[in-house]
Write an enzyme that holds these catalytic residues in place. Sequence first.
Site, PDB file in Angstrom:
ATOM      1  N   ASP A   1       2.215   9.369  -7.140  1.00 42.79           N
ATOM      2  CA  ASP A   1       3.397   9.457  -6.278  1.00 42.79           C
ATOM      3  C   ASP A   1       4.698   9.492  -7.075  1.00 42.79           C
ATOM      4  O   ASP A   1       5.582  10.296  -6.778  1.00 42.79           O
ATOM      5  CB  ASP A   1       3.436   8.277  -5.302  1.00 42.79           C
ATOM      6  CG  ASP A   1       2.341   8.334  -4.261  1.00 42.79           C
ATOM      7  OD1 ASP A   1       1.705   9.399  -4.107  1.00 42.79           O
ATOM      8  OD2 ASP A   1       2.103   7.296  -3.600  1.00 42.79           O
TER       9      ASP A   1
ATOM     10  N   PRO B   1       0.833  -1.209   0.000  1.00 34.73           N
ATOM     11  CA  PRO B   1       0.000   0.000   0.000  1.00 34.73           C
ATOM     12  C   PRO B   1       0.867   1.259   0.000  1.00 34.73           C
ATOM     13  O   PRO B   1       2.038   1.230   0.383  1.00 34.73           O
ATOM     14  CB  PRO B   1      -0.797  -0.124   1.300  1.00 34.73           C
ATOM     15  CG  PRO B   1       0.113  -0.881   2.210  1.00 34.73           C
ATOM     16  CD  PRO B   1       0.869  -1.849   1.327  1.00 34.73           C
ATOM     17  N   CYS B   2       0.272   2.358  -0.394  1.00 34.52           N
ATOM     18  CA  CYS B   2       0.915   3.667  -0.362  1.00 34.52           C
ATOM     19  C   CYS B   2       1.329   3.983   1.077  1.00 34.52           C
ATOM     20  O   CYS B   2       0.569   3.679   1.992  1.00 34.52           O
ATOM     21  CB  CYS B   2      -0.080   4.708  -0.878  1.00 34.52           C
ATOM     22  SG  CYS B   2       0.554   6.366  -0.939  1.00 34.52           S
ATOM     23  N   PRO B   3       2.494   4.474   1.309  1.00 31.52           N
ATOM     24  CA  PRO B   3       3.527   4.982   0.411  1.00 31.52           C
ATOM     25  C   PRO B   3       4.667   3.995   0.182  1.00 31.52           C
ATOM     26  O   PRO B   3       5.735   4.385  -0.274  1.00 31.52           O
ATOM     27  CB  PRO B   3       4.034   6.216   1.155  1.00 31.52           C
ATOM     28  CG  PRO B   3       4.023   5.768   2.596  1.00 31.52           C
ATOM     29  CD  PRO B   3       2.769   4.897   2.708  1.00 31.52           C
TER      30      PRO B   3
END
Length: 82
Positions: A48, A15-17
């Site tokens: 991103d 998942p982000c980041p």
Amino acid sequence: MAVQPDDVLDACGLPCPLPLLKAKQALACLEPGQLLEIRATDAGSWRDFATFAEHSDHILENREQRGDTYHYWLRKAGTADR
């Protein structure tokens, strides 16, 4: 893309980041001018990586979506002694 990357980072499922953080770590291990290919499944990574490249000296050579997977090619900042 016909260019062979110097390293490949599989960030699928992260998942982000995390895809961007892992990419930064991988870039730190490369020599200036080398190419890193990143594969990610997090949709937020599209924004991103573009933002990261705009605010750094690294170059986002290309990016594309293949199904549910996003592919990025980042060239490490600096010049290669070739």
